[in-house]
Design an enzyme around this catalytic site. Sequence first.
Site, short mmCIF file in Angstrom:
data_model
loop_
_atom_site.label_atom_id
_atom_site.label_comp_id
_atom_site.label_asym_id
_atom_site.label_seq_id
_atom_site.Cartn_x
_atom_site.Cartn_y
_atom_site.Cartn_z
N HIS A 38 0.87 -1.17 0.00
CA HIS A 38 0.00 0.00 0.00
C HIS A 38 0.91 1.22 0.00
O HIS A 38 1.69 1.41 0.92
CB HIS A 38 -0.89 -0.05 1.25
N LYS A 183 -10.70 4.95 -4.44
CA LYS A 183 -9.78 6.06 -4.18
C LYS A 183 -8.43 5.67 -4.76
O LYS A 183 -7.91 4.59 -4.46
CB LYS A 183 -9.66 6.30 -2.67
N LYS A 185 -4.54 6.52 -4.90
CA LYS A 185 -3.47 7.27 -4.24
C LYS A 185 -2.53 7.81 -5.32
O LYS A 185 -2.07 7.07 -6.20
CB LYS A 185 -2.70 6.35 -3.29
N ASP A 213 -6.35 10.79 -3.81
CA ASP A 213 -5.71 11.28 -2.58
C ASP A 213 -4.22 11.47 -2.87
O ASP A 213 -3.52 10.51 -3.19
CB ASP A 213 -5.91 10.26 -1.45
N GLU A 239 -8.18 14.81 -2.48
CA GLU A 239 -7.89 14.85 -1.05
C GLU A 239 -6.46 15.33 -0.79
O GLU A 239 -5.51 14.81 -1.39
CB GLU A 239 -8.09 13.43 -0.49
N ASP A 264 -7.74 16.53 4.86
CA ASP A 264 -7.46 15.37 5.72
C ASP A 264 -6.37 15.75 6.72
O ASP A 264 -6.65 16.28 7.79
CB ASP A 264 -7.08 14.16 4.86
N LYS A 288 -11.56 11.08 11.12
CA LYS A 288 -10.75 9.94 11.56
C LYS A 288 -10.56 10.00 13.07
O LYS A 288 -10.22 11.05 13.61
CB LYS A 288 -9.36 9.98 10.91
N GLU A 342 -14.66 4.92 4.03
CA GLU A 342 -13.69 3.93 3.51
C GLU A 342 -13.82 2.67 4.38
O GLU A 342 -14.57 1.79 4.12
CB GLU A 342 -12.27 4.48 3.60
MG LIG Z 1 -5.99 10.82 3.21
#
Ligand SMILES: [Mg+2]
Length: 389
Positions: A38, A183, A185, A213, A239, A264, A288, A342
């Site tokens: 990831h 999403k 990245k 993001d 994001e 974020d 979050k 998410e």
């Molecule tokens: Mg983020």
Amino acid sequence: MHDLKPQDSAALLRDLRAGREIRSVETMIVDCPTTRRHRLSNTEINHQSYVILRVVLADGAVGWGEAATLGGPRWAEESVEAIKANIDAYLAPPLIGRCALDFEANAALTAKAASRNNAARGALEAALFDAAGKSLGLPASLLLGGAVREKIEVLWALASGDADQEIEEAKAKLAAREHRRFKIKLGFHPPAEDMARLTKIVEALPGCEIVCDVNQGWSEATAIRYLPRLAELGIVLIEQPLRPGLTEATARIAARSAIPIMTDEAAFSGPEIVAAATAAAGSVYSLKLVKSGGLLELKRAAGIAQACGMELYGGCLLETGIGAAAHLAVFSTLPRLEWGCEHFGPKILKTDLTNGEILFKDFHIHAPQGPGLGVTIDEEALRAARRKG
Ligand SMILES: [Mg+2]
């Protein structure tokens, strides 16, 4: 029961509190392998590390909480080693012997015991809601005002950096009817390379909603140059394109962007949310637990962002089922959650630490319905993941 006298009410309260004192708080670091690598603009992981908390009340009720990090102290300043040390030395001791039901007073005590340390404080409060809920036989969401929804449309992140692999992964999620929003990245490849990768993915997934993001990976100039391309590709949300602190620069790109900007990493606290919103640097806020430092504060963050006119998105840090359940307890009580959430963490781990109470079905994540956070622990998986020494 309808005409309780004050003295009867006081006796009821005494009974309710009896046995719900916090007896112990145990912490452990766990390392859970992920199903694939990831990538973010500033880090890359192939396992996730967490601090898992086990709180026991005087009546024997057990509550679990979780503090998540992403690749060490990079996404934010806390590492699992620091979280464990600070809970053990500073956050847990003042709570021992106190009633678990005094949620606000307990949160105020931990906020006084350590500044920031949001992931640590969030984990502790999650474990207290779990223990109190299990002791009372009530879901944590009820203690947070009551659920207004049982399921939330749930997005999946594509972050290996290899377009062919990502397309295959997305198609498998679509076929399983688990996810239809994705999403992507960005920010770990040069922007032109990212655009080629993104174009390939978008063309392979017609009809899917796609969020990008950047995890702070771009400059203002890069954003100005590439945001029109993202708009052409139909990206619905972007994001955290720039670093936190670059509020004015983010406001300038937001003003010329056809795509809404989501805040974020730039806003953890209430005043930071207000600052981002009033500077017009973001029109959507990512919620979050590791930013807010507790379930009560997470709910307040939602209220603050909403009062400033921002829309809400349920973010995650690849939590196990424990942390996902803590978020869902709050998200299920929010009157509005325009962008869904998410919380695919349990699915990206080779083995989750809970017994599958959280369901992913028909493109939605279903909040577990049992007492407390609604999940039970897979003790064998926990033992296997626990860091030795
Ligand atoms: Mg983020």
